[in-house]
Design a protein around this motif. Sequence first.
Motif, PDB file in Angstrom:
ATOM      1  N   ALA A  12      -3.375   2.389  -0.447  1.00 54.13           N
ATOM      2  CA  ALA A  12      -2.845   1.105  -0.805  1.00 54.13           C
ATOM      3  C   ALA A  12      -2.075   1.119  -2.115  1.00 54.13           C
ATOM      4  O   ALA A  12      -1.099   0.276  -2.391  1.00 54.13           O
ATOM      5  CB  ALA A  12      -4.396   0.518  -1.525  1.00 54.13           C
ATOM      6  N   TRP A  13      -2.156   2.003  -3.068  1.00 54.58           N
ATOM      7  CA  TRP A  13      -1.266   2.340  -4.154  1.00 54.58           C
ATOM      8  C   TRP A  13       0.029   2.699  -3.928  1.00 54.58           C
ATOM      9  O   TRP A  13       0.912   2.271  -4.392  1.00 54.58           O
ATOM     10  CB  TRP A  13      -1.966   3.576  -5.213  1.00 54.58           C
ATOM     11  N   ALA A  14       0.221   3.438  -2.843  1.00 56.62           N
ATOM     12  CA  ALA A  14       1.418   4.006  -2.313  1.00 56.62           C
ATOM     13  C   ALA A  14       2.223   2.854  -1.633  1.00 56.62           C
ATOM     14  O   ALA A  14       3.609   2.522  -2.026  1.00 56.62           O
ATOM     15  CB  ALA A  14       1.224   5.048  -1.175  1.00 56.62           C
ATOM     16  N   ILE A  60       4.800   8.972   1.023  1.00 55.48           N
ATOM     17  CA  ILE A  60       5.112   7.599   1.048  1.00 55.48           C
ATOM     18  C   ILE A  60       5.420   7.484  -0.266  1.00 55.48           C
ATOM     19  O   ILE A  60       6.729   6.741  -0.877  1.00 55.48           O
ATOM     20  CB  ILE A  60       3.965   6.706   1.301  1.00 55.48           C
ATOM     21  N   ALA A  61       4.663   7.797  -1.460  1.00 57.67           N
ATOM     22  CA  ALA A  61       4.971   7.431  -2.823  1.00 57.67           C
ATOM     23  C   ALA A  61       6.305   8.492  -3.278  1.00 57.67           C
ATOM     24  O   ALA A  61       7.233   7.924  -4.027  1.00 57.67           O
ATOM     25  CB  ALA A  61       3.878   7.931  -3.764  1.00 57.67           C
ATOM     26  N   LYS A  62       6.442   9.648  -2.684  1.00 59.44           N
ATOM     27  CA  LYS A  62       7.534  10.357  -3.063  1.00 59.44           C
ATOM     28  C   LYS A  62       8.710   9.806  -2.766  1.00 59.44           C
ATOM     29  O   LYS A  62       9.999   9.983  -3.264  1.00 59.44           O
ATOM     30  CB  LYS A  62       7.331  11.865  -2.479  1.00 59.44           C
ATOM     31  N   ALA A 122       0.934  -1.475   5.892  1.00 59.23           N
ATOM     32  CA  ALA A 122       0.276  -1.084   4.737  1.00 59.23           C
ATOM     33  C   ALA A 122      -1.227  -1.762   4.750  1.00 59.23           C
ATOM     34  O   ALA A 122      -2.139  -1.231   4.537  1.00 59.23           O
ATOM     35  CB  ALA A 122       0.825  -1.714   3.267  1.00 59.23           C
ATOM     36  N   GLU A 123      -1.255  -3.053   5.218  1.00 60.42           N
ATOM     37  CA  GLU A 123      -2.317  -3.779   5.459  1.00 60.42           C
ATOM     38  C   GLU A 123      -3.283  -3.064   6.555  1.00 60.42           C
ATOM     39  O   GLU A 123      -4.377  -2.913   6.454  1.00 60.42           O
ATOM     40  CB  GLU A 123      -2.128  -5.311   6.117  1.00 60.42           C
ATOM     41  N   VAL A 124      -2.725  -2.847   7.550  1.00 63.43           N
ATOM     42  CA  VAL A 124      -3.546  -2.208   8.862  1.00 63.43           C
ATOM     43  C   VAL A 124      -4.058  -0.611   8.197  1.00 63.43           C
ATOM     44  O   VAL A 124      -5.411  -0.386   8.536  1.00 63.43           O
ATOM     45  CB  VAL A 124      -2.661  -1.808  10.084  1.00 63.43           C
ATOM     46  N   ALA A 125      -3.013   0.001   7.689  1.00 57.01           N
ATOM     47  CA  ALA A 125      -3.563   1.426   7.212  1.00 57.01           C
ATOM     48  C   ALA A 125      -4.786   1.179   6.249  1.00 57.01           C
ATOM     49  O   ALA A 125      -5.917   1.773   6.183  1.00 57.01           O
ATOM     50  CB  ALA A 125      -2.385   1.921   6.270  1.00 57.01           C
TER      51      ALA A 125
END
Lengths: 221, 221
Positions: B31-33, B103-105, B128-131
């Motif tokens: 979620a944060w990523a 993803i964040a990187k 993002a929503e599905v993950a």
Amino acid sequence: VTGLRASFDRQLDSLRGQLVIMASSATSAVAWASRCLVSSELSVAGQVLDVASELTEARRSVESRTFELLATQQPVASDLRLAWTSIQVVGDLERMGVLAAHIAKIMIRRHPTPVIPAPLTDIVRAMAEVAERMAWLLTRVLEVRDPALSAEIVRADDEMDALERQLYQIVLTDWSYGIAAAVDAAQLGRYYERYADHIVSAAHHVAFLITGKVGGGGPQA
Amino acid sequence: VTGLRASFDRQLDSLRGQLVIMASSATSAVAWASRCLVSSELSVAGQVLDVASELTEARRSVESRTFELLATQQPVASDLRLAWTSIQVVGDLERMGVLAAHIAKIMIRRHPTPVIPAPLTDIVRAMAEVAERMAWLLTRVLEVRDPALSAEIVRADDEMDALERQLYQIVLTDWSYGIAAAVDAAQLGRYYERYADHIVSAAHHVAFLITGKVGGGGPQA
């Protein structure tokens, strides 16, 4: 040493033999995958996919046998760690097959268009050579149980990381082969690099299989 | 049921509690990523990396405790399978954290340039929503032990695969944001898709934890 204990040890040795066979298959898989990138032979790509399936089957079989062994033999703590380590190694060997298959699939998807544009020929050839050498070293580690070979594997992995950075550098500067080829090239680099990572991981576990045998420390787990 | 047996069961339950906490962390991580991709907040990306490290630590701790448990309690075959399955699930949960960190990187590497060009905004938001929904379903599966939730996870994974194909389609046609952005977008799609795959794998193993408890069949291993 009881009869059960000796039988358990014999069966663990047979598991190690299975690991050598799998490592040898994982070596062939990446060698063929690299070859099909250059030669565009679909039949060779097909062989890679077959070997990857065999490695998955072998992984399952080793897992099942290990469980049966543990469940029927009242293992001691060190047996559990050895069994656990074997299972880690077969997991890495299976993933190596999957990554070789990913490489072959890039070639299949683009066939008959060649995958490797001229500016990447040397780098991909070098990555292929390092991957195959590392896989061969891993097979040797399993066969001769010489932990010094692990240091060679780590050095080769540094070479692989450097090659992947070079590949990105080329793709991200002066690229004139289109987006699809750039994305494929980046994926290709990533697959070779992850193939090498699994060899490092397997060698790390095998080092424990070796030292564990003579009462050394456990793995970092 | 002996005292040892009961104690072993209690400790396995405590392991399951640990899995719920890890699944919840892996949900926050993705979620944060996803949020940092949109907002370009470096501090949020940093949080993702922290959670990924915590998940690695938690995976090691669960592995160690599981070993101690097995080594000290003379487990029966079904205990071994349950312990093995828990270890598979923590491995998946750790990998989910690693993928969120990947993803964040991507965002950190391109900062302050935004990662998501306009034509990909909707697709990445949907991925993002599905993950996040899948990760939440996995947490629920661990909490309430309802195998029907696994079917929802599999359906959501099909959505994710379709979204990844759409993303590639956009990147490979009518793309005007350069090679680097194309490579990053393709990687991004791949990371979300693999994140989802690990949820499917974990749910598959958890289904065995549930049915294994009442004498159902083993996992496909």
